[in-house]
Motif scaffolding. Structure first.
Motif, PDB file in Angstrom:
ATOM      1  N   GLU A 636       0.850  -1.182   0.000  1.00 16.97           N
ATOM      2  CA  GLU A 636       0.000   0.000   0.000  1.00 16.97           C
ATOM      3  C   GLU A 636       0.890   1.237   0.000  1.00 16.97           C
ATOM      4  O   GLU A 636       1.739   1.395   0.892  1.00 16.97           O
ATOM      5  CB  GLU A 636      -0.909   0.009   1.222  1.00 16.97           C
ATOM      6  CG  GLU A 636      -1.906  -1.136   1.238  1.00 16.97           C
ATOM      7  CD  GLU A 636      -2.774  -1.147   2.493  1.00 16.97           C
ATOM      8  OE1 GLU A 636      -2.609  -0.226   3.333  1.00 16.97           O
ATOM      9  OE2 GLU A 636      -3.594  -2.069   2.636  1.00 16.97           O
ATOM     10  N   LEU A 637       0.723   2.082  -1.002  1.00 10.24           N
ATOM     11  CA  LEU A 637       1.397   3.379  -1.024  1.00 10.24           C
ATOM     12  C   LEU A 637       0.354   4.416  -0.652  1.00 10.24           C
ATOM     13  O   LEU A 637      -0.475   4.807  -1.475  1.00 10.24           O
ATOM     14  CB  LEU A 637       2.006   3.657  -2.396  1.00 10.24           C
ATOM     15  CG  LEU A 637       3.116   2.706  -2.848  1.00 10.24           C
ATOM     16  CD1 LEU A 637       3.699   3.139  -4.183  1.00 10.24           C
ATOM     17  CD2 LEU A 637       4.229   2.602  -1.788  1.00 10.24           C
ATOM     18  N   MET A 639      -2.868   5.658   0.053  1.00  6.85           N
ATOM     19  CA  MET A 639      -4.216   5.130  -0.187  1.00  6.85           C
ATOM     20  C   MET A 639      -4.329   4.265  -1.446  1.00  6.85           C
ATOM     21  O   MET A 639      -5.432   3.908  -1.850  1.00  6.85           O
ATOM     22  CB  MET A 639      -5.221   6.281  -0.259  1.00  6.85           C
ATOM     23  CG  MET A 639      -5.429   6.972   1.079  1.00  6.85           C
ATOM     24  SD  MET A 639      -6.801   8.145   1.069  1.00  6.85           S
ATOM     25  CE  MET A 639      -6.224   9.387  -0.084  1.00  6.85           C
ATOM     26  N   CYS A 640      -3.204   3.934  -2.075  1.00  8.78           N
ATOM     27  CA  CYS A 640      -3.249   3.146  -3.313  1.00  8.78           C
ATOM     28  C   CYS A 640      -2.719   1.738  -3.074  1.00  8.78           C
ATOM     29  O   CYS A 640      -1.521   1.557  -2.820  1.00  8.78           O
ATOM     30  CB  CYS A 640      -2.427   3.821  -4.406  1.00  8.78           C
ATOM     31  SG  CYS A 640      -2.478   2.953  -5.985  1.00  8.78           S
ATOM     32  N   PRO A 641      -3.588   0.713  -3.152  1.00 12.35           N
ATOM     33  CA  PRO A 641      -3.092  -0.667  -3.086  1.00 12.35           C
ATOM     34  C   PRO A 641      -2.577  -1.099  -4.449  1.00 12.35           C
ATOM     35  O   PRO A 641      -3.178  -0.771  -5.480  1.00 12.35           O
ATOM     36  CB  PRO A 641      -4.354  -1.451  -2.699  1.00 12.35           C
ATOM     37  CG  PRO A 641      -5.474  -0.671  -3.329  1.00 12.35           C
ATOM     38  CD  PRO A 641      -5.053   0.778  -3.291  1.00 12.35           C
ATOM     39  N   LEU A 642      -1.483  -1.807  -4.485  1.00 16.37           N
ATOM     40  CA  LEU A 642      -0.932  -2.202  -5.777  1.00 16.37           C
ATOM     41  C   LEU A 642      -0.043  -3.430  -5.623  1.00 16.37           C
ATOM     42  O   LEU A 642       0.295  -3.841  -4.510  1.00 16.37           O
ATOM     43  CB  LEU A 642      -0.145  -1.039  -6.406  1.00 16.37           C
ATOM     44  CG  LEU A 642       0.994  -0.396  -5.599  1.00 16.37           C
ATOM     45  CD1 LEU A 642       2.302  -1.164  -5.749  1.00 16.37           C
ATOM     46  CD2 LEU A 642       1.203   1.049  -6.025  1.00 16.37           C
ATOM     47  N   THR A 643       0.326  -3.990  -6.747  1.00 13.20           N
ATOM     48  CA  THR A 643       1.314  -5.063  -6.788  1.00 13.20           C
ATOM     49  C   THR A 643       2.625  -4.480  -7.294  1.00 13.20           C
ATOM     50  O   THR A 643       2.680  -3.907  -8.391  1.00 13.20           O
ATOM     51  CB  THR A 643       0.868  -6.205  -7.704  1.00 13.20           C
ATOM     52  OG1 THR A 643      -0.345  -6.777  -7.202  1.00 13.20           O
ATOM     53  CG2 THR A 643       1.934  -7.289  -7.768  1.00 13.20           C
ATOM     54  N   ALA A 644       3.656  -4.618  -6.491  1.00 11.69           N
ATOM     55  CA  ALA A 644       4.979  -4.121  -6.868  1.00 11.69           C
ATOM     56  C   ALA A 644       5.849  -5.289  -7.294  1.00 11.69           C
ATOM     57  O   ALA A 644       5.943  -6.295  -6.591  1.00 11.69           O
ATOM     58  CB  ALA A 644       5.618  -3.377  -5.706  1.00 11.69           C
ATOM     59  N   LEU A 645       6.467  -5.178  -8.472  1.00 13.57           N
ATOM     60  CA  LEU A 645       7.395  -6.180  -8.984  1.00 13.57           C
ATOM     61  C   LEU A 645       8.790  -5.591  -8.916  1.00 13.57           C
ATOM     62  O   LEU A 645       9.029  -4.494  -9.451  1.00 13.57           O
ATOM     63  CB  LEU A 645       7.066  -6.549 -10.430  1.00 13.57           C
ATOM     64  CG  LEU A 645       5.958  -7.560 -10.711  1.00 13.57           C
ATOM     65  CD1 LEU A 645       4.622  -7.101 -10.144  1.00 13.57           C
ATOM     66  CD2 LEU A 645       5.836  -7.789 -12.224  1.00 13.57           C
ATOM     67  N   ARG A 646       9.698  -6.293  -8.249  1.00 16.19           N
ATOM     68  CA  ARG A 646      11.049  -5.744  -8.147  1.00 16.19           C
ATOM     69  C   ARG A 646      11.875  -6.147  -9.366  1.00 16.19           C
ATOM     70  O   ARG A 646      12.635  -7.114  -9.376  1.00 16.19           O
ATOM     71  CB  ARG A 646      11.746  -6.174  -6.855  1.00 16.19           C
ATOM     72  CG  ARG A 646      13.032  -5.380  -6.674  1.00 16.19           C
ATOM     73  CD  ARG A 646      13.681  -5.542  -5.345  1.00 16.19           C
ATOM     74  NE  ARG A 646      15.050  -5.022  -5.411  1.00 16.19           N
ATOM     75  CZ  ARG A 646      15.968  -5.191  -4.482  1.00 16.19           C
ATOM     76  NH1 ARG A 646      15.683  -5.864  -3.371  1.00 16.19           N
ATOM     77  NH2 ARG A 646      17.186  -4.702  -4.638  1.00 16.19           N
TER      78      ARG A 646
END
Length: 828
Positions: A636-637, A639-646
């Motif tokens: 969560e950044l 208020m934005c939930p997301l999928t982070a790919l490194r």
């Protein structure tokens, strides 16, 4: 008439006749149907020119095959195709036009196309009827010329019959039905009554394993019958024929025929015709016709001539050939020529349909017919063609494409035949169309956009008032210093790239794991991890590139090239349908438009995300221990939930942030607010392309395609030979015909390679570049390409053709920048 065949070809123009010929030659039982007479479509009124000139590697191969093939037809069939090998003279009025020809020539060299350079004085000496004092120079192709379209079509049709192909005229296709194993095609006999073509009561159903449509101006009718979108819509093309020119007649008394003349800056071609001249302009304002289908009554018909529309081109012909000024007009032609939005034909599998092949939208049909038939037949009979056909694949256009879009873009493609084709060209019609939510925010910050699969994507960012059109060049354009600044930002601080155009699919279900393990050549990632892998063709070459994120045991998120969304989806869906009985049930979803993507990369990227992340321990949330390289997490950044790919395509510490597209502007604003004080810059596709070359990251559509295996591409580390996968045996059997290498180039001070240049060693051509640009890390030009395997060793000295000379280049180690990936793996 045959009612059961291996292949049915619908359409009896030059393209259809060539396809039937090559299928017959390959041993397939083939039937060719034509609703009227052979050549009665655009073939009959085509000027029959055979220009080599093309900036595409694949299309140059197609044209080269055609020109060589047509020269063999008379000996094979006994019919003279009317090939006048007079050559082709392409003149330039400006230095920029000559630089375009110089760039084209490097592509021609990679295919082995012969050409000569001529000065204005040499042109005048050879052909004194031409005015040359305002020319910069010319390029001359001695081996092409023009041909009689009807004769070459009839010769190919006779050749097809000699291979056992049946050719039937006056049969119209009225319905297509796929039974699950074959096509059932309903045809109606047509009768010629009073000049009109009328359907009769006689019908027949033809069973065919494969169907090819080559229906030319009737492509929209074909589209309706098949339930497809086919952006092949005709545009008016007119040309005029003059009365005999006394000066030309006198010249020809003791001299050979003029070559086909092209004054690209004046937008026309001219050739001799019975002592006179044919002028064919590509003028502004030519309209699209038959947007909803060619009328049944339209046969070998023409449109009224619009002389006012071509007045400027006519006057420029008089300027270039002064003797033509007093010559009257004898004939005029204004007929439909099919175009597509990018000017390339639609040649290959139809989206969503089995064993249905399209050969539509040939704006240069006579030039391309021979090669199109050859390579499509290879694709059908062998599984793959000898060249990568992806740039011509009909699935390069998705369902977002409309009739209005096709009409407007086809008119633009016609008008752009003779514009300067800068490698950084971006055509303006029908834009913007598909925009990510952050489009306006990026535009306000100076984004200069390109277009990928309809999506607007920033190429670079420039100050207010900057003109992208004026920035284009065959050397370093006006945009170049801005791209340098962006590339340096990612290397030194951080950059944010809009990657929303990525194609995105979700595949899940009990059969998903076994299927993907067979479908791709690399081992699958563990849950929570990601991996780069490739789907291969049956020939062992690269069909698609995927980043795979394994979300759960049988739940996968697939990311692939944005330009190939429909291409990837169609192939995936078809193979999944075939393999579900073997592997188990699966569900495939195209989620491209549901998720936006920002790529954040650079030494400060972790600090930017740490300031925004909401986590019980934000200071360690993005550490190597909790979030290692090549892993993925839901975060969560604010208020934005997301999928982070490194991962980072630029080779720096970074993450791809796959977020709900409706939250994109919120996320963008927060990233910029936190990031700009830390040196964050917006970065476009051109800087990203340079940076990935410093890391030797291969790109699909350039280094990766259906003409090279992953082993030839140097991707051994992404191939798991311990398992079985699609194309494995063919890949191993192919061996190393060539090998991908990265080169540092000591080129001109004001230019970089574009990725289409020929490579030399000891005076011999030994390969070609597939990518090119500038390296901020090494302060010189960089490129990637394919060379002989024995020359792919680091330290090998080569030369690259740029403009009018060869420049030194050195093969470097793979991944010359940060070869141990220390920066991309750095901990926080």
């Amino acid at each position: 008439m045959k009612t059961h065949v291996k292949a049915l070809v619908v359409g009896g123009g030059a393209v259809g006749a060539s396809i039937a010929y090559h299928l017959g030659k390959a041993g397939w039982e083939t039937l060719l149907l034509e609703r009227d007479e052979l050549t009665s479509g655009s073939t009959w009124h085509a000027a029959g020119l055979l220009p080599y000139f093309n900036m595409s590697y694949a299309t140059t191969h197609i044209h080269d095959y055609s020109i060589k093939f047509y020269k063999t037809l008379e000996a094979e069939t006994g019919l003279n195709p009317g090939f006048s090998v007079v050559g082709n003279l392409r003149m330039a009025q400006s230095r920029a036009r000559m630089e375009e020809y110089l760039l084209y020539a490097t592509t021609a060299e990679t295919v082995g196309v012969p050409y000569e350079w001529l000065t204005p004085a040499q042109v005048r000496e050879r052909w004194p009827l031409l005015r040359t004092e305002d020319l910069e120079g010319a390029i001359y192709h001695p081996t092409d010329g023009y041909i009689n379209p009807a004769d070459v079509t009839q010769a190919m049709a006779r050749g097809a019959r000699q291979f056992g192909v049946a050719v039937e005229r006056k049969w119209q296709v009225d319905a297509y039905e796929w039974t699950g194993s074959e096509w059932r095609v309903t045809c109606t006999k047509m009768a010629d009554r009073g000049g009109n073509l009328i359907p009769t009561d006689e019908t027949v159903i033809i069973a065919a394993e494969h169907v090819v449509t080559a229906t030319g101006n009737h492509a929209q009718r074909t589209a309706r019958l098949l339930g497809l979108k086919i952006p092949a819509i005709p545009v008016e093309h007119q040309y005029i024929v003059t009365e005999p020119d006394p000066a030309l007649v006198a010249w020809r008394g003791s001299n050979p025929e003029h070559p086909v003349l092209r004054d690209a800056d004046a937008k026309w071609y001219v050739r001799e015709e019975r002592g006179g001249w044919i002028l064919g302009p590509y003028e502004r304002g030519a309209p699209a016709r038959f947007a909803w289908g060619c009328p049944d009554s339209f046969r070998a018909d023409l449109f009224p001539l619009d002389l006012e529309r071509i007045e400027a081109e006519y006057l420029s012909m008089i300027h270039r050939i002064p003797s033509s000024e007093t010559v009257g007009l004898k004939d005029d032609y204004n007929g439909p020529i099919c175009y597509t939005p990018d000017g390339n034909p639609l040649l290959g599998p139809a989206q969503g349909l089995r064993n249905l092949w399209l050969a539509e939208g040939f704006s240069f049909g006579i030039t391309a017919a021979g090669g199109a038939g050859c390579y499509l037949a290879q694709l059908m009979t062998e599984g793959e063609a000898a060249i990568d056909m992806a740039s011509l694949d009909p699935r390069r256009y998705g369902d977002w494409m409309t009739t209005e879009y096709a009409c407007r873009k086809n008119e633009e493609a016609y008008e752009h035949v003779y514009i300067l084709h800068h490698p950084d060209e971006e055509r303006p019609a029908c834009r913007p169309l598909k925009t990510a939510p952050c489009h306006d925010r990026m535009a306000a910050r100076g984004a200069q956009f390109g277009q990928v699969n309809g999506w607007e994507r920033p190429n670079y960012f420039a100050p207010e008032g900057f003109s992208d059109h004026g920035a284009r060049s065959f050397r370093r354009g006006g945009w170049w210093p801005y791209a340098v600044t962006e590339a340096e930002a990612i290397r030194s601080t951080a950059g944010l790239i809009d990657a929303t155009a990525f194609a995105k699919h979700i595949l899940k279900g009990p059969g998903a794991t076994a299927f993907l393990d067979w479908f791709t050549c690399n081992r699958l990632p563990k849950v929570g991890r990601i991996n780069l892998t490739y789907a291969l063709t049956s020939a062992g070459t690269v069909r698609s590139e995927y980043t795979i994120h394994r979300r759960a045991e049988d739940d996968y998120y697939l990311v692939s090239a944005g330009a190939w969304q429909a291409y990837d989806h169609d192939y995936l869906a078809k193979v999944i349908a075939d393999k579900t009985p073997e592997f188990g049930p699966m569900c495939l979803s195209d989620v491209t438009s549901q998720y936006g993507v920002f790529a954040l990369a650079g030494p400060q990227s972790r600090a930017i995300l740490t300031a925004l992340i909401r986590d019980p321990d934000p200071e360690t949330a993005l550490s190597n221990k909790r979030f290692p390289w090549l892993s993925a997490r839901r975060i969560e950044l604010e208020m934005c939930p997301l999928t982070a790919l490194r991962v980072a395509y630029t080779g720096e510490l970074g993450w791809e942030l796959h977020h709900p597209i409706e939250m994109q502007n919120y996320l963008f604003d927060r990233l910029m607010a936190v990031g700009e004080p830390l040196g964050l810059r917006l970065v476009g596709a051109r800087a990203q392309n340079w940076l990935r070359q410093e890391k030797s990251y291969r790109a699909f559509g350039t280094e990766l395609g259906r003409d090279a295996t992953p082993l030839e591409a140097g991707l051994d580390r992404f191939v798991d030979l311990s398992k079985d996968f699609l194309g494995k045996e063919a890949m191993q059997a192919t061996g190393l015909r060539s090998q991908c290498a990265t080169l540092l180039i000591d080129g001109p001070e004001n230019a970089d390679p574009w990725g289409r240049e020929a490579l030399y060693h000891d005076g011999s051509r030994i390969g070609r570049l597939t990518s090119g640009g500038y390296s901020v890390a090494f302060g010189q030009s960089i490129g990637m390409g394919y060379v002989r395997p024995d020359l792919a060793t680091p330290g090998t000295r080569l030369e690259v053709r740029m403009f009018d000379r060869l420049w030194p280049a050195t093969v470097t180690e793979d991944c010359p920048y940060d070869s141990r990936n220390i920066r991309i793996r750095q901990d926080g």
